[in-house]
Motif scaffolding. Structure first.
Motif, PDB file in Angstrom:
ATOM      1  N   ALA A  48       0.851  -1.189   0.000  1.00 36.09           N
ATOM      2  CA  ALA A  48       0.000   0.000   0.000  1.00 36.09           C
ATOM      3  C   ALA A  48       0.886   1.238   0.000  1.00 36.09           C
ATOM      4  CB  ALA A  48      -0.930  -0.004   1.212  1.00 36.09           C
ATOM      5  N   SER A  49       0.266   2.393  -0.163  1.00 37.89           N
ATOM      6  CA  SER A  49       1.036   3.629  -0.187  1.00 37.89           C
ATOM      7  C   SER A  49       0.204   4.774   0.372  1.00 37.89           C
ATOM      8  CB  SER A  49       1.491   3.953  -1.611  1.00 37.89           C
ATOM      9  OG  SER A  49       0.363   4.210  -2.445  1.00 37.89           O
ATOM     10  N   ALA A  50       0.887   5.870   0.638  1.00 32.63           N
ATOM     11  CA  ALA A  50       0.235   7.140   0.941  1.00 32.63           C
ATOM     12  C   ALA A  50       0.782   8.152  -0.054  1.00 32.63           C
ATOM     13  CB  ALA A  50       0.512   7.579   2.375  1.00 32.63           C
ATOM     14  N   SER A  51      -0.086   8.946  -0.612  1.00 30.59           N
ATOM     15  CA  SER A  51       0.259   9.821  -1.722  1.00 30.59           C
ATOM     16  C   SER A  51       1.083  11.027  -1.277  1.00 30.59           C
ATOM     17  CB  SER A  51      -1.016  10.312  -2.405  1.00 30.59           C
ATOM     18  OG  SER A  51      -1.725  11.184  -1.529  1.00 30.59           O
ATOM     19  N   VAL A  52       1.641  11.719  -2.251  1.00 26.96           N
ATOM     20  CA  VAL A  52       2.366  12.959  -1.977  1.00 26.96           C
ATOM     21  C   VAL A  52       1.444  13.968  -1.290  1.00 26.96           C
ATOM     22  CG1 VAL A  52       3.482  14.950  -3.054  1.00 26.96           C
ATOM     23  CG2 VAL A  52       4.037  12.640  -3.827  1.00 26.96           C
ATOM     24  N   GLU A  53       0.206  14.042  -1.744  1.00 25.05           N
ATOM     25  CA  GLU A  53      -0.751  14.961  -1.131  1.00 25.05           C
ATOM     26  C   GLU A  53      -0.991  14.607   0.333  1.00 25.05           C
ATOM     27  OE1 GLU A  53      -0.916  15.073  -5.395  1.00 25.05           O
ATOM     28  OE2 GLU A  53      -1.185  13.373  -4.024  1.00 25.05           O
ATOM     29  N   GLU A  54      -1.088  13.320   0.629  1.00 20.09           N
ATOM     30  CA  GLU A  54      -1.289  12.894   2.016  1.00 20.09           C
ATOM     31  C   GLU A  54      -0.049  13.162   2.864  1.00 20.09           C
ATOM     32  OE1 GLU A  54      -4.550   9.303   1.568  1.00 20.09           O
ATOM     33  OE2 GLU A  54      -2.493   8.922   0.923  1.00 20.09           O
ATOM     34  N   ILE A  55       1.128  12.983   2.281  1.00 15.88           N
ATOM     35  CA  ILE A  55       2.370  13.293   2.994  1.00 15.88           C
ATOM     36  C   ILE A  55       2.397  14.767   3.375  1.00 15.88           C
ATOM     37  CG2 ILE A  55       4.879  13.490   2.748  1.00 15.88           C
ATOM     38  CD1 ILE A  55       4.718  10.967   0.945  1.00 15.88           C
ATOM     39  N   ASP A  56       2.073  15.639   2.425  1.00 14.03           N
ATOM     40  CA  ASP A  56       2.121  17.076   2.686  1.00 14.03           C
ATOM     41  C   ASP A  56       1.036  17.509   3.671  1.00 14.03           C
ATOM     42  OD1 ASP A  56       4.300  17.473   1.045  1.00 14.03           O
ATOM     43  OD2 ASP A  56       3.108  17.967  -0.718  1.00 14.03           O
ATOM     44  N   ARG A  57      -0.092  16.816   3.668  1.00 15.25           N
ATOM     45  CA  ARG A  57      -1.192  17.204   4.550  1.00 15.25           C
ATOM     46  C   ARG A  57      -1.005  16.661   5.966  1.00 15.25           C
ATOM     47  NH1 ARG A  57      -5.844  14.284   5.198  1.00 15.25           N
ATOM     48  NH2 ARG A  57      -5.492  13.209   3.226  1.00 15.25           N
ATOM     49  N   LEU A  58      -0.530  15.433   6.070  1.00 17.07           N
ATOM     50  CA  LEU A  58      -0.468  14.769   7.374  1.00 17.07           C
ATOM     51  C   LEU A  58       0.895  14.886   8.041  1.00 17.07           C
ATOM     52  CD1 LEU A  58      -2.254  11.428   6.395  1.00 17.07           C
ATOM     53  CD2 LEU A  58      -3.262  13.349   7.636  1.00 17.07           C
ATOM     54  N   ASN A  59       1.965  15.004   7.295  1.00 19.16           N
ATOM     55  CA  ASN A  59       3.391  14.909   7.587  1.00 19.16           C
ATOM     56  C   ASN A  59       3.849  13.485   7.275  1.00 19.16           C
ATOM     57  OD1 ASN A  59       3.625  13.212  10.025  1.00 19.16           O
ATOM     58  ND2 ASN A  59       2.849  14.963  11.208  1.00 19.16           N
ATOM     59  N   ILE A  60       5.141  13.322   7.071  1.00 20.33           N
ATOM     60  CA  ILE A  60       5.650  12.049   6.551  1.00 20.33           C
ATOM     61  C   ILE A  60       5.466  10.902   7.535  1.00 20.33           C
ATOM     62  CG2 ILE A  60       8.005  12.608   7.301  1.00 20.33           C
ATOM     63  CD1 ILE A  60       6.874  10.410   4.268  1.00 20.33           C
ATOM     64  N   LEU A  61       5.595  11.175   8.843  1.00 16.65           N
ATOM     65  CA  LEU A  61       5.420  10.098   9.820  1.00 16.65           C
ATOM     66  C   LEU A  61       3.994   9.570   9.779  1.00 16.65           C
ATOM     67  CD1 LEU A  61       6.294   8.295  12.133  1.00 16.65           C
ATOM     68  CD2 LEU A  61       5.797  10.191  13.706  1.00 16.65           C
ATOM     69  N   GLN A  62       3.024  10.470   9.844  1.00 21.80           N
ATOM     70  CA  GLN A  62       1.630  10.024   9.866  1.00 21.80           C
ATOM     71  C   GLN A  62       1.224   9.392   8.532  1.00 21.80           C
ATOM     72  OE1 GLN A  62      -0.062   9.791  12.619  1.00 21.80           O
ATOM     73  NE2 GLN A  62       1.739  10.675  13.624  1.00 21.80           N
ATOM     74  N   ALA A  63       1.779   9.870   7.433  1.00 20.93           N
ATOM     75  CA  ALA A  63       1.488   9.255   6.138  1.00 20.93           C
ATOM     76  C   ALA A  63       2.072   7.843   6.074  1.00 20.93           C
ATOM     77  CB  ALA A  63       2.046  10.107   5.008  1.00 20.93           C
ATOM     78  N   THR A  64       3.248   7.661   6.674  1.00 20.19           N
ATOM     79  CA  THR A  64       3.842   6.323   6.727  1.00 20.19           C
ATOM     80  C   THR A  64       2.977   5.388   7.545  1.00 20.19           C
ATOM     81  OG1 THR A  64       6.069   7.264   6.527  1.00 20.19           O
ATOM     82  CG2 THR A  64       5.899   5.022   7.395  1.00 20.19           C
ATOM     83  N   MET A  65       2.492   5.864   8.682  1.00 18.61           N
ATOM     84  CA  MET A  65       1.613   5.043   9.510  1.00 18.61           C
ATOM     85  C   MET A  65       0.329   4.694   8.754  1.00 18.61           C
ATOM     86  SD  MET A  65       3.279   4.661  12.399  1.00 18.61           S
ATOM     87  CE  MET A  65       4.826   4.676  11.467  1.00 18.61           C
ATOM     88  N   LEU A  66      -0.178   5.635   7.970  1.00 17.71           N
ATOM     89  CA  LEU A  66      -1.372   5.390   7.159  1.00 17.71           C
ATOM     90  C   LEU A  66      -1.112   4.285   6.142  1.00 17.71           C
ATOM     91  CD1 LEU A  66      -4.213   6.091   6.147  1.00 17.71           C
ATOM     92  CD2 LEU A  66      -3.187   7.952   4.795  1.00 17.71           C
ATOM     93  N   ALA A  67       0.022   4.346   5.470  1.00 21.84           N
ATOM     94  CA  ALA A  67       0.364   3.309   4.494  1.00 21.84           C
ATOM     95  C   ALA A  67       0.486   1.947   5.174  1.00 21.84           C
ATOM     96  CB  ALA A  67       1.666   3.665   3.777  1.00 21.84           C
TER      97      ALA A  67
END
Length: 208
Positions: free
Chosen positions: A76-95
């Motif tokens: 799975a992945s988290a998008s660039v938009e999600e990285i910028d919105r959530l921050n990279i740590l939270q986007a990683t946890m989402l993925a």
């Protein structure tokens, strides 16, 4: 891989334990990827290790074996938009949550590489520092996440050839930074990351 004692202490069958790892937290561009893998104890895969210790060719070979012989796997992945919105740590946890939720076999326990756990997993989880080198299921996840992200970087290169994503994989190499300064950020770049943000700030000021 020393994992017998760990499995015994968890009191969970090995075929219901998922290893989870990520790839792509540090680059300046592209999604962040995560993978979850439940290995089949009856069909062990030789040579599993931290993906960073393996050659690209060996990672590709092992990724095919993992997809064929594992009881369950999901990338799975988290998008660039999600990285910028959530921050990279939270986007990683989402993925990671997406990868775990996507497994065809529901895990009873998750082993996560590192020292932080994603919230909201469907099962208990344990963080293991260096787990991608010590636990086979995490090693398998690291290989799937890394190979999936590398393949995505080739697609990014086709779409935006000026930045050399096929070579730098989005990391802030000297050449990548040079191209970034020359051409400005493309849609694949993470706007919240400092080297990209610094280039955008003058443009934002000029537009005011």
């Amino acid at each position: 891989m020393e994992q017998v004692d760990l499995f015994a202490s968890l009191h969970v069958p090995a075929d219901r334990i998922a290893g989870i790892d990520e790839a792509g937290r540090g680059p300046l561009a592209g999604p962040v990827f995560a993978a979850a893998v439940i290995l089949d104890p009856g069909r062990p895969i030789k040579g599993l290790d931290d993906s960073k210790k393996l050659t690209a060719a060996r990672r590709s070979e092992l990724s095919l074996e993992i997809r064929e012989f594992a009881l369950a796997w999901c990338v799975a992945s988290a998008s660039v938009e999600e990285i910028d919105r959530l921050n990279i740590l939270q986007a990683t946890m989402l993925a990671m949550r997406r990868a775990c939720a996507g497994l065809a076999v529901a895990p009873l326990q998750a082993l996560i590489d590192g020292n932080q756990l994603p919230r909201g997993l469907s099962c208990p989880a344990q963080a293991i520092i260096g787990g991608d080198a010590s636990q086979a299921s995490i090693s398998a996840a690291s290989i799937l996440a890394k190979t999936a992200r590398d393949a995505d970087c080739l697609l990014l290169h086709e779409a935006h050839p000026a930045y050399g994503f096929d070579q730098n994989k989005g990391y802030g190499t000297a050449l990548h930074l040079e191209r970034l300064r020359a051409h400005g950020p493309c849609p694949a770049h993470r706007r919240s990351f400092a080297p990209v943000r610094r280039l955008l700030e003058p443009l934002a000021e000029a537009g005011r």
